[in-house]
Design a protein around this motif. Sequence first.
Motif, PDB file in Angstrom:
ATOM      1  N   GLU A   1      -6.770   9.831   2.119  1.00 38.67           N
ATOM      2  CA  GLU A   1      -6.145  10.636   3.406  1.00 38.67           C
ATOM      3  C   GLU A   1      -6.147  12.143   3.187  1.00 38.67           C
TER       4      GLU A   1
ATOM      5  N   ALA B   1       0.713  -1.287  -0.142  1.00 37.85           N
ATOM      6  CA  ALA B   1      -0.037   0.031  -0.216  1.00 37.85           C
ATOM      7  C   ALA B   1       0.886   1.341  -0.057  1.00 37.85           C
ATOM      8  N   ARG B   2       1.872   1.169   0.718  1.00 37.24           N
ATOM      9  CA  ARG B   2       2.878   2.284   0.833  1.00 37.24           C
ATOM     10  C   ARG B   2       3.574   2.768  -0.746  1.00 37.24           C
TER      11      ARG B   2
ATOM     12  N   LEU C   1      -7.611   1.628  -0.719  1.00 36.72           N
ATOM     13  CA  LEU C   1      -7.060   2.835   0.231  1.00 36.72           C
ATOM     14  C   LEU C   1      -8.271   3.841   0.400  1.00 36.72           C
TER      15      LEU C   1
ATOM     16  N   LYS D   1      -5.806   3.488   7.114  1.00 29.19           N
ATOM     17  CA  LYS D   1      -6.375   3.727   5.703  1.00 29.19           C
ATOM     18  C   LYS D   1      -6.406   2.527   4.841  1.00 29.19           C
ATOM     19  N   VAL D   2      -5.630   1.539   5.090  1.00 30.40           N
ATOM     20  CA  VAL D   2      -5.442   0.479   4.217  1.00 30.40           C
ATOM     21  C   VAL D   2      -6.459  -0.602   4.625  1.00 30.40           C
TER      22      VAL D   2
ATOM     23  N   ALA E   1       0.128   5.036   0.250  1.00 31.02           N
ATOM     24  CA  ALA E   1      -0.623   5.200   1.429  1.00 31.02           C
ATOM     25  C   ALA E   1       0.217   5.666   2.622  1.00 31.02           C
ATOM     26  N   ARG E   2       0.087   6.505   3.702  1.00 26.02           N
ATOM     27  CA  ARG E   2       0.875   6.927   4.568  1.00 26.02           C
ATOM     28  C   ARG E   2       0.445   6.227   6.113  1.00 26.02           C
ATOM     29  N   ASP E   3      -0.946   6.340   5.933  1.00 23.73           N
ATOM     30  CA  ASP E   3      -1.529   5.939   7.478  1.00 23.73           C
ATOM     31  C   ASP E   3      -1.940   4.306   7.464  1.00 23.73           C
TER      32      ASP E   3
END
Length: 337
Positions: free
Chosen positions: A336, A267-268, A333, A277-278, A272-274
């Motif tokens: 964000e 996911a990153r 995702l 949220k995945v 995606a950072r959080d």
Amino acid sequence: MNNVESTYAPGDVTVLIADRPAPEVTLHEKEARIAAGESYGHFLTPETPPSALQERTFEDALARNGTRVAGDVRRLADTLHAELGGTLTLVSLARAGTPVGAVLHRELTRRGADVTHATLSVIRGVGLDLPALARATAHRPAGSVVFVDGWTGKGSITQELQRSLAGHAVAPRLAVLSDPAGVATFTATHDDYLLPHAALNATVSGLLSRTYLHGDAHAATRLTHLAPFDRTRAYVDALDALVQTTPPGSPPGAAPHAPVQTALDLARAFGARDPHKVKPSIGEATRVFLRRRPAALVLRALTPDTAHLHALADAHGVPVHVAAHLPYAALALVHER
């Protein structure tokens, strides 16, 4: 305390969730409040009638996967009966666990087990409704209790059970039909596949809303405006009929190796950072498109079980990526801020 009334058949389940007014907010306000650190358990977004795509996805999944679900119910019933004996206290987790618990309850009853089934609330970041658990387990052996859900995603509910039940006489044992995260105590399979009721919300869950906090009480409301679309009893009856004519599914085999971390790493790569949220798994990804603001969809492959997700992504105008090494069939995702 008055519990919310459901449309499950009498005898299928005891609903131990308080009937309280719903604190409704818009989707925009919901995402803003979650981004600010507030638990999703403090509010609801209005639930609309299921779309034509949702209805078609449910019907197709029941026709395509109904026999598999029935075999997995048989497999899970075999496991629970062998591991816990003839006295079982099923505590399903509303909403996705409730129809699974209802069908398991019928199957175990046919086998002559001393079995009860109650459904109650668990909220990520808040925990399990312990007063409701006390009512569900009154006069029942603590060792007979098993929590029931439909599927696993990242394992957040397993963690909530562990936190809520630390030092409690009841163990945090979770039984699910599909455990792609490899975190459940008992499962029928580790495959990530589409359970029909993942495509719908209240209309296969007794017309119950998602649970929320009302003061200190875990609560829900009956969504009476969705009554014309209710399939709850028909769904449980359809699965139960299949259970009676379907042999048990194959044993689940070994749990997958680090699927959650692999999914988070992947996911990153897609921005995606959080980690909150995945949302991996077909069931969790579907929920994102039904209840959240999606940002992207990742599929291991386009299959009949993920076709509805691709259609939902197209409708929302979000990108779809294919990653053959994704350990789940799907991953969504959440946007964000």
